[in-house]
Write an enzyme that holds these catalytic residues in place. Structure first.
Site, PDB file in Angstrom:
ATOM      1  N   ASP A 486      -5.650  38.632  15.800  1.00 12.29           N
ATOM      2  CA  ASP A 486      -6.411  39.335  16.825  1.00 12.29           C
ATOM      3  C   ASP A 486      -7.482  38.466  17.474  1.00 12.29           C
ATOM      4  O   ASP A 486      -8.110  38.864  18.439  1.00 12.29           O
ATOM      5  CB  ASP A 486      -7.134  40.536  16.193  1.00 12.29           C
TER       6      ASP A 486
HETATM    7  C1  BGC Z   1     -11.602  40.455  13.165  1.00 14.80           C
HETATM    8  C2  BGC Z   1     -10.126  40.659  13.007  1.00 14.80           C
HETATM    9  C3  BGC Z   1      -9.755  42.055  13.405  1.00 14.80           C
HETATM   10  C4  BGC Z   1     -10.260  42.318  14.805  1.00 14.80           C
HETATM   11  C5  BGC Z   1      -9.893  43.687  15.308  1.00 14.80           C
HETATM   12  C6  BGC Z   1     -12.043  40.838  14.547  1.00 14.80           C
HETATM   13  O1  BGC Z   1     -13.435  40.743  14.639  1.00 14.80           O
HETATM   14  O2  BGC Z   1     -11.939  39.109  12.910  1.00 14.80           O
HETATM   15  O3  BGC Z   1      -9.753  40.414  11.671  1.00 14.80           O
HETATM   16  O4  BGC Z   1      -8.371  42.236  13.354  1.00 14.80           O
HETATM   17  O5  BGC Z   1     -11.650  42.136  14.855  1.00 14.80           O
HETATM   18  O6  BGC Z   1     -10.694  44.688  14.909  1.00 14.80           O
HETATM   19  C1  NOJ Z   2      -7.199  42.409  10.723  1.00  9.17           C
HETATM   20  C2  NOJ Z   2      -6.400  43.369  11.528  1.00  9.17           C
HETATM   21  O1  NOJ Z   2      -6.407  44.615  10.909  1.00  9.17           O
HETATM   22  C3  NOJ Z   2      -5.007  42.926  11.714  1.00  9.17           C
HETATM   23  O2  NOJ Z   2      -4.317  43.794  12.568  1.00  9.17           O
HETATM   24  C4  NOJ Z   2      -4.994  41.526  12.240  1.00  9.17           C
HETATM   25  O3  NOJ Z   2      -3.664  41.180  12.377  1.00  9.17           O
HETATM   26  C5  NOJ Z   2      -5.747  40.598  11.335  1.00  9.17           C
HETATM   27  N1  NOJ Z   2      -7.065  41.062  11.211  1.00  9.17           N
HETATM   28  C6  NOJ Z   2      -5.736  39.159  11.808  1.00  9.17           C
HETATM   29  O4  NOJ Z   2      -6.557  38.980  12.911  1.00  9.17           O
END
Ligand code: BGC
Ligand code: NOJ
Length: 812
Positions: A486
């Site tokens: 993400d």
């Molecule tokens: C985090 C990710 C997460 C994303 C969506 C980011 O700040 O680092 O792990 O999936 O937010 O909520």
């Molecule tokens: C946490 C999120 O829940 C997941 O959807 C995402 O793939 C990972 N972070 C990696 O960014």
């Protein structure tokens, strides 16, 4: 460095036993399995909610508090001048004995002080909308004890988000009713709410309080509530401000005497026309009925026995016996348990997820169900339908949805181009486990719009097509807002700290940003989709998709290989990401995992080289980092990934979720020694033994992220519990390492082991059969030589499904 220990596993009781309340971070557990849920820490902190941690929060919790984890269900015991709590907090009176046992959907906290033992069993009975708190008091001294007991819960005004911000309104809405030993919380019930909560105890009370300020005192704290310190309730009736519930009970215990008290925190919904018993008086019929079901020790013990039995049955679906206790306890107990929790909560409520943010993730929930589907396939089935109902007609989908309404979340929208593939991944896992192809004929809407329904199979088809229709200049999948990572926001381009990386997409028009992770994911799920089509007799569709998969493989080989590893992506301008040519972030884990699982270029040595590169550049003492070298500065074209300091989260943290991808790649390649060594590094039971202080978070479950080698404190864990790591660890160990793989027509046996592995047995319930499988590895890492089923040698590696009990001997 010698690490202090705060607890240990008790495998016989399937518990983790915490022996020091001052853990490096609150170590929590989850209560409840379907509708009513609670989070509970080792000092009884935490909160409860009904179905949705945002919209139906029952008790209040303040995240990131000082001190940490303040607020919860507290019992205050006043014995002479000493006031103490069985869970040590909030008074923090030194205890003569403390123990917290976190078990399967229950927690038992025991404290002893001055000859009195107080033990509280917390659980949510099956199918009940209530948390039981059974308090057992024992006088272990040789004098008579006159105790004053105060219970405490603080109500949340239902919507956990507005509860924390709209004080001009909140301080005037709170309402309660008191009836005998039950305190009712009915804020907003007079208008649109059809639900209330209550806190009951199964004994007459000698007083109560329902107004927080009266109970605690404006200048006191949870640690020294004025009412408790004075030893006298004030029978306060809350009007507005902050309603609470506290019972006051006087208890006399003779030497050796024991008394049980059952407290019940319950939730009730009424029909619109049944809301009131009289003007302003709530209809309490359902509350009375619920209380009557749980108002004696016997009834509560029976409900607890049912809960234990429920978990026995669930866990007995897959049990392994190896020579390694640390492996067995994770496989047989904790990994499966965490999978249930992540299935239930997705990424909504933990001590790192506030419950008001992310709801259910499309990709997250599909992955979570792969860890859970063997436990209760029918619940996984419903989940697949719910998820698919948030898809759009073009195959794209909402990134998240709300558990209560099941509606897609508009705030985040869609455009994460890996999302559709996960629906195929989840659905196929369900069919292989259950044998239920009928799910594919289920009529499922788009965006929950009645009248828009098509079959679930059609949803899978458009999911595949969504990838094919969104290819970039190298014929690789366009990344969209982001793929699984993400934080790799290649179309975001933000210099404004007030913009969200997740939703800002300044320049997607004309983007060239492509993802090798989606390419690998597409090949893996595409192969499965092709096999499914063949199974269904849809030959033309199978051929069509096989061509797309072949084309993707060619595109990866041609444009996705960097010489020693797979590239990660192309950016907006078509420049390489995750290449030796890059200054930082030369290699990324996600594409290594997915492209090795897809076996892209295996014959040309790509898979072996990629796996070797993971060992060389990504592996460290605590697992494999996400990328290397870490980014040391913000890169406008990359987005959030470069916002994190080195070694944390997506910037070269050990993002445990993706380690299993490489481990599965190792297993498919037959490299059992390497697979095992990667796996053991992030296996909680190994970490538990060595690093309790450093790791900080709960040692019985995986956490999302462990600080990587570039971090200030490598090995420190964060974001425990709600992580896709749970499902992936399960999928990896159960299917690829131990090698018991559900398939359409039976169970495929294909272990991949370290050469030191000795004989082991797996007992596996599968549909209406159960199998006792013994594996003889004979020093081999991979390759099944012979399978003997009920005394008969069979051809191949799939045990054909048939009902009943079967004995299987496998020689490698
Ligand atoms: C985090 C990710 C997460 C994303 C969506 C980011 O700040 O680092 O792990 O999936 O937010 O909520
Ligand atoms: C946490 C999120 O829940 C997941 O959807 C995402 O793939 C990972 N972070 C990696 O960014």
């Amino acid at each position: 460095m010698e690490q202090k220990r705060y607890g240990h596993f008790d495998d016989l009781h399937r518990e983790y036993v915490i022996t020091d309340p001052q853990t490096p971070w609150p170590w929590i557990n989850y209560l409840g399995n379907e509708d009513f849920f609670s989070l509970i820490s080792n000092t009884a902190g935490g909160y409860s909610f009904y179905k949705d941690a945002k919209f139906r929060r029952i008790t209040r919790y303040r995240y990131n508090n000082v001190p940490m984890d303040n607020g919860g269900r507290y019992f205050y015991l006043k014995d002479g001048d000493t006031v103490w709590n069985p869970g040590w907090k909030p008074c923090k009176t030194p205890l003569d004995f403390y123990e917290c046992r976190h078990g399967m959907s229950y927690t038992r906290i025991t404290g002893r002080k001055n000859g009195v033992e107080a033990s509280v069993l917390f659980f949510v009975p099956l199918k009940k909308w209530a948390e039981v708190q059974k308090l057992t008091l024992t006088n272990q001294s040789d004098e008579v004890k006159q105790l004053k007991l105060f219970s405490f819960e603080e109500w949340c005004l239902w919507n956990a988000a507005t509860d924390m911000e709209n004080f001009q309104r909140n301080f005037s809405t709170g309402e309660v009713e008191i009836e005998d030993s039950t305190i009712y919380h009915k804020t907003e019930y007079r208008e649109r709410r059809n639900h209330y909560a209550f806190y009951h105890v199964n004994t007459p009370i000698q007083g109560f309080d329902t107004d927080r300020e009266t109970f605690i005192g404006l200048y006191n704290e949870f640690a020294d509530p004025q009412v408790v310190m004075e030893g006298k309730p004030r029978n306060s009736h809350a009007h507005g401000w902050s309603p609470i519930a506290s019972h006051y009970i006087e208890i006399t215990l003779k030497p050796g005497e024991t008394k049980d008290l059952v407290f019940l925190l319950g939730y009730v919904e009424n029909e619109q026309d049944q809301k009131f018993a009289a003007p302003q008086v709530i209809n309490k019929e359902k509350a009375h009925a619920l209380i009557a079901e749980l108002d004696t020790t016997e009834k509560v013990d029976k409900a607890f026995a049912e809960l234990c039995d429920y978990w026995d049955k669930l866990l007995n679906i897959y049990q392994v016996k190896t020579a390694n206790d640390k492996l067995d306890r994770m496989v047989n107990i904790w990994n499966q348990y965490q999978c249930m929790v992540t299935f239930n909560f997705s990424r909504s409520a933990s001590f790192f997820e506030s419950g008001i943010g992310r709801g259910m993730g499309f990709r997250d929930s599909n992955q979570d169900l792969v860890g859970f589907v063997h436990q209760i396939p029918s619940r996984a089935r419903q989940r697949i339908i719910d998820i698919a109902s948030t898809q759009f007609p073009d195959g794209g989908c909402y990134h998240q949805y709300q558990p209560l309404t099941k509606r897609g979340n508009n705030d985040i929208g869609g455009g994460f181009n890996d999302d559709p593939c996960w629906l195929i991944f989840g659905t196929i896992a369900y069919i292989k486990e259950s044998g239920d192809f009928s799910i594919l004929d289920e009529m499922v809407p788009f965006d929950n719009q009645p009248g828009s329904e098509v079959t679930l199979f059609e949803h899978l088809k458009i999911s595949m097509d969504h990838v094919i229709k969104n290819l970039g200049p190298h014929m690789l999948p366009l990344i969209g807002r982001a793929d699984w990572n993400d934080c790799l926001n290649l179309n975001c381009f933000s210099w404004d700290p007030n913009e969200s990386f997740q939703t800002t997409e300044n320049v997607s028009e004309g983007t060239k940003a492509e993802s090798l992770m989606i390419a690998g994911l597409f090949v893996v799920t595409g192969k499965d989709y092709v096999a499914l089509c063949q199974k269904l007799g849809k030959t033309a569709e199978a051929e069509r998709m096989q061509q797309a998969v072949d084309a993707m493989i060619e595109a990866v080989k041609k444009h996705g290989w960097d010489g020693e590893w797979y590239l990660r992506a192309y950016d907006f301008y078509g420049r390489k990401i995750g290449s030796n040519e890059c200054e930082e972030g030369k290699i990324f884990i996600e594409s290594q995992g997915w492209c090795t699982m897809a076996e892209i270029g295996a014959d040309d040595g790509m898979v072996a080289k990629s796996l070797d590169s993971c060992k060389k550049y990504l592996e460290c003492e605590h697992g494999m980092v996400l990328n290397n070298p870490a980014f040391t500065k913000y890169i406008y074209e990359y987005g959030e990934i470069s916002s994190y300091p080195e070694g944390y989260k997506e910037n070269a943290g050990i993002f445990c979720h993706n380690n299993p991808w490489v481990i599965i790649g190792e297993c498919i390649a037959g490299r059992g020694n390497d697979a095992w060594s990667h796996y053991a590094k992030i296996l909680p039971s190994y970490v538990e033994e060595k690093y309790q202080t450093l790791h900080k978070v709960e040692p019985y479950v995986n956490c999302q992220m462990v600080a990587g080698k570039d971090a200030f404190r490598p090995g420190e864990g964060k974001n425990s519990w709600l992580t896709g790591t749970a499902a992936w660890m399960w999928y990896t160990v159960s299917e690829f390492i131990l090698g018991i793989k559900p398939d359409y027509d039976g169970i495929r046996i294909d272990p991949c082991l370290p050469e030191t592995a000795s004989d082991y047995t797996v007992s596996r319930k599968f549909r209406e059969a159960d199998y006792d499988i013994t594996i003889h590895p004979n020093g081999s890492q991979k390759g099944v030589k012979q399978i003997v089923l009920d005394g008969q040698a069979i051809d191949g590696t799939v045990i054909p499904y048939s009902k009943g009990h079967h004995v299987v001997e496998v020689t490698m």
